[in-house]
Design a protein around this motif. Sequence first.
Motif, PDB file in Angstrom:
ATOM      1  N   LYS A 251       0.813  -1.226   0.000  1.00 10.99           N
ATOM      2  CA  LYS A 251       0.000   0.000   0.000  1.00 10.99           C
ATOM      3  C   LYS A 251       0.843   1.270   0.000  1.00 10.99           C
ATOM      4  N   ALA A 252       2.071   1.184   0.454  1.00  7.23           N
ATOM      5  CA  ALA A 252       2.907   2.377   0.619  1.00  7.23           C
ATOM      6  C   ALA A 252       3.443   2.867  -0.722  1.00  7.23           C
ATOM      7  N   SER A 253       3.705   4.181  -0.790  1.00  7.74           N
ATOM      8  CA  SER A 253       4.367   4.736  -1.977  1.00  7.74           C
ATOM      9  C   SER A 253       5.877   4.680  -1.814  1.00  7.74           C
ATOM     10  N   TYR A 254       6.342   4.916  -0.571  1.00 10.89           N
ATOM     11  CA  TYR A 254       7.757   4.797  -0.213  1.00 10.89           C
ATOM     12  C   TYR A 254       7.830   4.067   1.122  1.00 10.89           C
ATOM     13  N   ILE A 255       8.883   3.254   1.285  1.00 13.44           N
ATOM     14  CA  ILE A 255       9.031   2.536   2.556  1.00 13.44           C
ATOM     15  C   ILE A 255      10.500   2.204   2.779  1.00 13.44           C
ATOM     16  N   THR A 256      10.934   2.279   4.046  1.00 10.45           N
ATOM     17  CA  THR A 256      12.304   1.883   4.376  1.00 10.45           C
ATOM     18  C   THR A 256      12.350   0.395   4.692  1.00 10.45           C
ATOM     19  N   PRO A 257      13.410  -0.286   4.269  1.00 11.47           N
ATOM     20  CA  PRO A 257      13.590  -1.690   4.649  1.00 11.47           C
ATOM     21  C   PRO A 257      14.267  -1.780   6.006  1.00 11.47           C
ATOM     22  N   VAL A 258      14.183  -2.959   6.620  1.00 13.98           N
ATOM     23  CA  VAL A 258      14.960  -3.279   7.825  1.00 13.98           C
ATOM     24  C   VAL A 258      15.581  -4.653   7.601  1.00 13.98           C
ATOM     25  N   PRO A 259      16.920  -4.732   7.640  1.00 12.65           N
ATOM     26  CA  PRO A 259      17.872  -3.622   7.783  1.00 12.65           C
ATOM     27  C   PRO A 259      18.073  -2.890   6.464  1.00 12.65           C
ATOM     28  N   GLY A 260      18.904  -1.860   6.493  1.00 12.80           N
ATOM     29  CA  GLY A 260      19.269  -1.157   5.261  1.00 12.80           C
ATOM     30  C   GLY A 260      18.506   0.123   5.003  1.00 12.80           C
ATOM     31  N   GLY A 261      17.730   0.566   5.989  1.00 17.84           N
ATOM     32  CA  GLY A 261      16.972   1.806   5.821  1.00 17.84           C
ATOM     33  C   GLY A 261      17.539   2.923   6.664  1.00 17.84           C
ATOM     34  N   VAL A 262      17.006   3.067   7.873  1.00 21.60           N
ATOM     35  CA  VAL A 262      17.399   4.159   8.766  1.00 21.60           C
ATOM     36  C   VAL A 262      18.781   3.924   9.380  1.00 21.60           C
ATOM     37  N   GLY A 263      19.135   2.685   9.671  1.00 20.84           N
ATOM     38  CA  GLY A 263      20.398   2.377  10.344  1.00 20.84           C
ATOM     39  C   GLY A 263      21.631   2.971   9.675  1.00 20.84           C
ATOM     40  N   PRO A 264      21.852   2.696   8.377  1.00 22.04           N
ATOM     41  CA  PRO A 264      23.024   3.263   7.705  1.00 22.04           C
ATOM     42  C   PRO A 264      23.023   4.781   7.685  1.00 22.04           C
ATOM     43  N   MET A 265      21.839   5.391   7.642  1.00 21.34           N
ATOM     44  CA  MET A 265      21.748   6.855   7.650  1.00 21.34           C
ATOM     45  C   MET A 265      22.178   7.421   9.004  1.00 21.34           C
ATOM     46  N   THR A 266      21.870   6.702  10.071  1.00 20.01           N
ATOM     47  CA  THR A 266      22.281   7.139  11.408  1.00 20.01           C
ATOM     48  C   THR A 266      23.800   7.191  11.512  1.00 20.01           C
TER      49      THR A 266
END
Length: 286
Positions: A251-266
């Motif tokens: 349903k989403a237009s954009y979505i972060t994966p786990v892992p590989g989404g927010v973690g590397p950006m942090t």
Amino acid sequence: MIILDGKKVALKRKNELALKISEYQNKGLRKPKLVVIMVGNDPASEVYVSHKIKIANQVGINSELLRFNYDIKKEELYNKINELNSDINIDGILLQLPLPDDFIEEDYLQAITPLKDVDGFHYINQGKMLQGYDTTFPCTPLGIINLLEEFSIDVKNKDITLIGTSNIVGKPLGMMLLNKQATVTMCNKNTKDIKKHTVEADIIISATGKQFIISEDMIKNDAIVIDVGIIRDPATNKLVGDVDFDNVKLKASYITPVPGGVGPMTVITLMENTFNLYEKQLNKIK
């Protein structure tokens, strides 16, 4: 549906940062320096710290790990932080949490000078952030905003629901989004009906550490979903997040994966924060 690939974006930013640092080296200037303080040997902290040091070395940041035993005296830790505060060759100081149970973590976070507070946790930096001034922002919230901007997602006028109101992620991220003219709803563990707040949101950001707390029926079509959680699924032993990714992505237009989404950006944001403090230190010395 587009994957918000934090790993790919972080790699791009890592290469850009390494280039900036090398330009300073070509001028004969010292490298930026990050000092990480760790008390004890918490297994999760060991993993996080080793990864941070690895990335620091890859971009050209000198990194030093100061490791102390659990029985370190409180005064000794204060004295070490004060020593680092006064060393002009150190740009960033990171206190890896958790500390032993009898230590008041906030006391030691506040002992780090705001000028070297690479995590953006000092009250002065938090106050500047609250009022919309440029400062050192906490790494995960800033990493999320940078990720959205890399995909040209403008938060202005967006309805955003944040689940999780920690001092590390939820609260600062909420303030940063408000300062960017978003409309922000913040849910905590006492929120009666989280779905009521997520189902009409343009952007949903979940940072609870509770597996699959966000399900497909809780989002509207084409919502943007950011998953900050990282949990090891006891059934599969795989890393998963707050979001039921396989179903929500439909349903989403954009979505972060786990892992590989927010973690590397942090992690890359931590390096960028270190570099920014380094530049300020050099300008102060001139």
